[in-house]
Design a protein around this motif. Sequence first.
Motif, short mmCIF file in Angstrom:
data_model
loop_
_atom_site.label_atom_id
_atom_site.label_comp_id
_atom_site.label_asym_id
_atom_site.label_seq_id
_atom_site.Cartn_x
_atom_site.Cartn_y
_atom_site.Cartn_z
N GLY A 30 37.48 44.90 49.38
CA GLY A 30 38.50 45.16 48.31
C GLY A 30 39.82 45.63 49.11
O GLY A 30 40.58 46.56 48.79
N ASN A 339 36.33 38.17 38.26
CA ASN A 339 37.25 38.95 39.35
C ASN A 339 38.67 38.11 39.31
O ASN A 339 38.72 36.87 39.13
N PRO A 371 34.91 43.13 44.78
CA PRO A 371 35.38 44.03 43.63
C PRO A 371 36.75 43.64 43.13
O PRO A 371 37.60 43.20 44.08
N PRO A 392 33.57 44.03 37.85
CA PRO A 392 33.04 44.83 38.67
C PRO A 392 33.88 45.48 39.65
O PRO A 392 35.11 44.91 40.10
N GLN A 393 33.81 46.77 39.79
CA GLN A 393 34.99 47.34 40.63
C GLN A 393 34.67 47.67 42.04
O GLN A 393 35.26 48.45 42.77
N GLU A 394 33.27 47.60 42.25
CA GLU A 394 32.61 47.53 43.52
C GLU A 394 31.94 46.33 43.88
O GLU A 394 31.72 45.57 43.10
#
Lengths: 426, 84
Positions: A30, A339, A371, A392-394
């Motif tokens: 990221g 994403n 992410p 999703p952020q991870e």
Amino acid sequence: MASRVVITGMGVVAPNGVGLSDFRTAVRAGKSGIRFDPQLEKLQFSCHIAGKPQLDEDLIARYFSALELRNFNSSGILYGVIAGMDAWLDAGLTPNTTEEPYWDYGMIFGAGTSGIDRFREAIYKIDEQQTRRLGSTVVVQTMNSGVSAYLSGKLGLGNQVYSNSSACCTGTESLLMCYERVKSGQASIMLSGATSDSGPYIWGGFDAMKVCTFKNNDTPEQGSRPMSASASGFVPASGAGAFVVESLEHAQARGARIYAEILGGHSNSGGQRGAGSMTAPNPAAVQRCITSALDNAQLGAADVDVINGHLTATAMDGLEIRNWSKALGRSGKNFPYINSLKGMVGHCLSAAGSIECVAAVLELSEGFIFPNINCEDLHPEVLECIDLDCVPQELIEREFKTLIKASFGFGDVNACIVFKKYHDGQ
Amino acid sequence: MDNEELISRLKPIVAVYAQDKVALESMNPETDFIKDLKINSANLVDVILDVEEAFDIEIDNQSMEKMLTVQASIDIIKHKIGLK
């Protein structure tokens, strides 16, 4: 019978990583490629941040001769040639060293503009009545097909050599067009890709339209915020992505590594009718493009595991999520993962589709979902349609089968492509 | 300026564009830019612009058309320098 079509090579020149290896690492982590751009500040742009690939002279000298670099000032051709050559070599192919062109190998490499800095130099000279002093390279650097002209010469291609142009759809459209040409048997290999020039003369028009963010000048890495409640416009960016698109038969015959299969896709336009305009997408056309792409791929909406969105970080992101949700008939927790690479690289304009498809194919091939960054405060319009966990952020490490990617462009044009994981003939 | 001196000044200019480096080494008045040095014909205008800069002269369109060999170039450069 129509050929099955696979991707066997990739190359990328992105703001957060040049070359497949650095790009993969950046995307998984990221990592942002957005930086403060002093030139934009000096020129009194509203937006002082941008995503520019970081290249040095040693790297450039590996792709261009000293003669080619004389009076060379075309960032789009520079990025496109590096990405295209990398994809070719990554596929285990070699540039043609004979006098006979590769009749069965061609290329569709898109661009929005070409050599805009070179064009500016030429315009100054012409206005100073110095036309005779332009030299020989203005045309080849500023023609829109410059990138495919440079690349095809280096590779010695003898099939169709073309540059498509459809605003921010260009990259995804290029991949679809190459897929069609290989599928129909007119070529066994097509190099696909798209590139975009860097700098104020390409980005100025967007800045003037107030579609770029001006609220993140002091926090560049947090500046590109797709799907975020605090998104305030896109971050201008540039680069190139490239793919070797090949018939399965040809790839198997030469023992090539296969990243993914292209199952199908669709491109269309909203006709600038209904809610569509020069700059806004007609939702009916976007939804139709998505459903037609799935039909073309002979898949159902339930088969989609991951969506790679266009999602630029403007006020249009909520609408895009709603379009995906309606087109797929899926919402809430039943919505696929989605994403946007633009959180890391900004909006690479004509190159966006190609660079984002490189990330998408890496995910599918290697079993991860990158992410989303800068959307810890998801926009309420996004959450009206889909569950928080779908964004999703991870990093997620997970094998999956099907990824769908769409790009939308000025002129109310859309392109959507469907990729499937490939392993051992399946 | 004699022919030898002119050739020695011309050589680094055309070296940038010459694809045939062996022919470049033995460059003489009879050398043809395209046939012998394998200079891309599109680059001839670049050679001429570089010559103009190096010798501080201006080469008109008619003279440009003739500048295909080392000897023709020497003649034109000498003539233009003489006019200054």
